[in-house]
Design a protein around this motif. Structure first.
Motif, PDB file in Angstrom:
ATOM      1  N   LEU A  26       0.773  -1.103   0.224  1.00 54.58           N
ATOM      2  CA  LEU A  26       0.026   0.150   0.160  1.00 54.58           C
ATOM      3  C   LEU A  26       0.861   1.244  -0.037  1.00 54.58           C
ATOM      4  N   LEU A  27       2.022   1.266   0.587  1.00 52.11           N
ATOM      5  CA  LEU A  27       2.842   2.360   0.650  1.00 52.11           C
ATOM      6  C   LEU A  27       3.422   2.709  -0.609  1.00 52.11           C
ATOM      7  N   VAL A  34       1.243   9.696  -5.114  1.00 52.92           N
ATOM      8  CA  VAL A  34       1.657  10.941  -4.758  1.00 52.92           C
ATOM      9  C   VAL A  34       2.667  11.526  -5.852  1.00 52.92           C
ATOM     10  N   ALA A  35       3.455  10.619  -6.220  1.00 57.40           N
ATOM     11  CA  ALA A  35       4.777  11.389  -7.251  1.00 57.40           C
ATOM     12  C   ALA A  35       3.672  11.624  -8.601  1.00 57.40           C
ATOM     13  N   VAL A  41       6.563  13.365 -11.823  1.00 58.78           N
ATOM     14  CA  VAL A  41       6.885  12.797 -13.100  1.00 58.78           C
ATOM     15  C   VAL A  41       5.758  12.666 -14.171  1.00 58.78           C
ATOM     16  N   ARG A  42       6.187  12.989 -15.328  1.00 58.34           N
ATOM     17  CA  ARG A  42       5.326  13.127 -16.461  1.00 58.34           C
ATOM     18  C   ARG A  42       4.433  11.778 -16.545  1.00 58.34           C
ATOM     19  N   PRO A  43       2.959  11.906 -16.624  1.00 56.45           N
ATOM     20  CA  PRO A  43       2.347  10.893 -16.797  1.00 56.45           C
ATOM     21  C   PRO A  43       2.641   9.878 -17.901  1.00 56.45           C
ATOM     22  N   LEU A  44       3.257  10.326 -18.949  1.00 55.11           N
ATOM     23  CA  LEU A  44       3.841   9.671 -19.971  1.00 55.11           C
ATOM     24  C   LEU A  44       4.828   8.396 -19.455  1.00 55.11           C
ATOM     25  N   VAL A  49      -2.309   5.709 -10.789  1.00 53.93           N
ATOM     26  CA  VAL A  49      -2.856   4.444 -10.164  1.00 53.93           C
ATOM     27  C   VAL A  49      -4.233   4.194 -11.106  1.00 53.93           C
ATOM     28  N   GLY A  50      -5.004   5.194 -10.824  1.00 57.33           N
ATOM     29  CA  GLY A  50      -6.311   5.197 -11.537  1.00 57.33           C
ATOM     30  C   GLY A  50      -6.660   5.128 -12.868  1.00 57.33           C
ATOM     31  N   THR A  51      -5.417   5.818 -13.665  1.00 61.97           N
ATOM     32  CA  THR A  51      -5.623   5.589 -15.030  1.00 61.97           C
ATOM     33  C   THR A  51      -5.220   4.129 -15.585  1.00 61.97           C
TER      34      THR A  51
END
Lengths: 266, 252
Positions: A26-27, A34-35, A41-44, A49-51
């Motif tokens: 979970l951590l 959080v990151a 960081v770029r989502p690329l 997690v949701g995506t």
């Protein structure tokens, strides 16, 4: 009443244990989220997690997970089945024939540490990029560990047993089918357990290198088009697949060969 | 000599089936063709350079992964908190095919050393952690109590008791990891790379120069075999004091 409350206490204890066990995971998920949230960081590169989860659902519904998974699993297990048959037959024969042992031993010890994945281009040349080349590569990778495991079992039969059987007039073929083969069964099973993950990994990796569909092919395709959420989904599917089969084999073992201990489970 | 006769017979058979036309030369170059191609690659320095790249990626990754694995394994075996933290992570990632991370690492770090070595490190880490953990856990409690009762400080405990006792189990993990390290480096190099033996084999396969492809394959097989033998020799040396090694050797 009493049993009710103790059941309640038990389930609370179980939840506590599960939380205690899974808190590091979970951590990691939290750090990942959080990151993304802080845009570190770029989502690329690291989609949140949701995506990834919603992409998982989308791909599951469209059949883009099940389809490639079935292809990969068929390749892995067809190759593994071939390796088990060839490996067991070769090992049992080797255990009984000095000449075959002499002929195969140096070849096996030279080929054993070789990285079989380096044969991918050769298998492409010989068998194309379809199912045949992948199945044969998996078989080629798994056959040596199967052979060695079975051979250990087959040569582990005590000489007294063999002598007794022979003294009672047991023929060579009966000796193999009634004594040596059953005695090797736990070793054969041990060999299968070790080679199941090898078969899966080899099938996935060969698909990643050579294409030709399957989970590995789908993963590389997604990476090439920078569909990072899809990349994560396929990695997750591979992880779950490996996990499920490993636990399945463990359960099978405790059902079939309960006298073997669990020390190597880890 | 007699022992190695089958290898020579195998090579002779290989040469014969190609020379007699049983197998098409375009599908399987003969042994002499393969060796000639390998010789050519050696003279141009191409094979040495690519083998070097693959070897330092593999063995470098193995070394880093093993060191990390020993440290983590020791921590997990001696501290409950560390065990509780790392055990679920190890259990979850154990069944992940590490090669599936290669495309992701290419995205993150590009093509090259980092991608290949990081994959190798992760793959080597787990068997060494498990080996170290089991080795340390197997040290008899009485030995530990006695040492503690005699006031042995922690670093001496580690160096004189835990590590030597776990050595056999640690090295078993390292040998398992050695098997993974070349596979993962070559996988990474075949998926995408600028250098390395995997790239070389794949390149010559794509361009149809099959003698060179077989030459490269022969070279990496020899290197992998030599690494394994070397590690076994090292294991025998490190465990020369261990009676169980000699006992099991005599048993076989």
């Amino acid at each position: 009443m009493n049993s009710e409350s103790s059941r309640g206490a038990k389930s609370i204890a179980a939840i506590k244990a599960a939380l205690l066990y899974s808190y590091p995971l979970l951590l990691v998920l939290l750090a990942w989220e959080v990151a993304g949230y802080l845009e570190l960081v770029r989502p690329l590169f690291l989609p949140d997690v949701g995506t990834v989860l919603s992409q998982f659902w989308t791909l599951l519904l469209s059949g883009e997970i099940v389809g490639p998974l079935v292809v990969s699993l068929l390749r892995a297990f067809a190759g593994l089945a071939l390796a088990v048959i060839v490996g067991v037959v070769a090992a049992l024969t080797m255990a009984r024939s000095k000449w075959l042992r002499w002929a195969l031993d140096p070849l096996i010890s030279f080929a054993f540490p070789a990285p079989k994945i380096a044969f991918v281009p050769i298998f492409i040349l010989w068998f194309g990029i379809g199912n045949t080349s992948k199945i044969l590569l998996v078989a080629f990778t798994c056959v040596l560990p199967m052979l060695v495991a079975t051979y250990h079992g087959a040569t582990g039969v005590s000489q007294q047993t063999i002598w007794s059987a022979k003294a009672m007039g047991t023929s060579e073929s009966k000796l193999l089918t009634r004594i040596i083969f059953p005695a090797s069964l736990p070793y054969i099973f041990g060999g299968v357990r070790v080679t199941v993950p090898v078969a899966l990994i080899t099938a996935f990796t060969a698909e990643m290198i050579a294409g030709g569909g399957g989970l590995g092919g789908a993963l590389m395709y997604a990476q090439r088009f920078f569909q990072t959420p899809t990349v994560f989904v396929y990695i997750l599917v591979m992880l779950i697949t490996g996990f499920v089969f490993d636990h399945f084999m463990l359960r099978l073992r405790s059902r079939w060969i309960p006298w073997q201990d669990d020390t190597d489970a880890a | 000599m007699f022992r190695y006769l089958p290898l020579m017979l195998f090579v002779a058979l290989w040469q014969a089936v190609v020379d007699l036309g049983v197998v098409d030369r375009h599908f399987l170059p003969s042994f002499t063709q393969t060796v000639a191609a390998l010789w050519e690659l050696m003279q141009s320095g191409e094979i040495a350079w690519n083998l070097w790249v693959t070897t330092y990626r593999s063995l470098g990754g193995l070394a880093i992964g093993s060191l990390l694995g020993i440290v983590l394994g020791l921590l997990m075996a001696t501290s409950l908190a560390a065990d509780r933290f790392f055990a679920p992570l190890v259990a979850t990632t154990y069944s992940l095919p590490k090669s599936s991370l290669i495309p992701l690492f290419i995205l993150w770090f590009g093509v090259g050393d980092v991608t290949a070595m990081l994959t190798v490190v992760l793959a080597c880490l787990l068997p060494v952690i498990v080996g170290t953990y089991q080795g340390v856990k197997a040290v008899p409690a009485i030995t530990l109590w006695s040492a503690r009762a005699m006031g042995t400080p922690a670093h001496v405990m580690l160096r004189r008791i835990l590590l030597p006792a776990a050595m056999r189990s640690i090295l078993t993990g390292v040998r398992l990891a050695l098997g993974f390290c070349y596979v993962l480096t070559i996988s990474a190099e075949m998926i995408a790379a600028k250098a390395g033996i995997g790239k070389l084999i794949f390149f010559y396969g794509e361009s149809g120069s099959y003698p060179y492809m077989f030459g490269g394959l022969l070279a990496i097989m020899v290197v992998a075999y030599a690494s394994d033998r070397l590690l076994i020799a090292g294991m025998d040396y490190l465990l020369r004091w261990d009676d169980s090694v000699h006992a099991s050797a005599e048993h076989e």
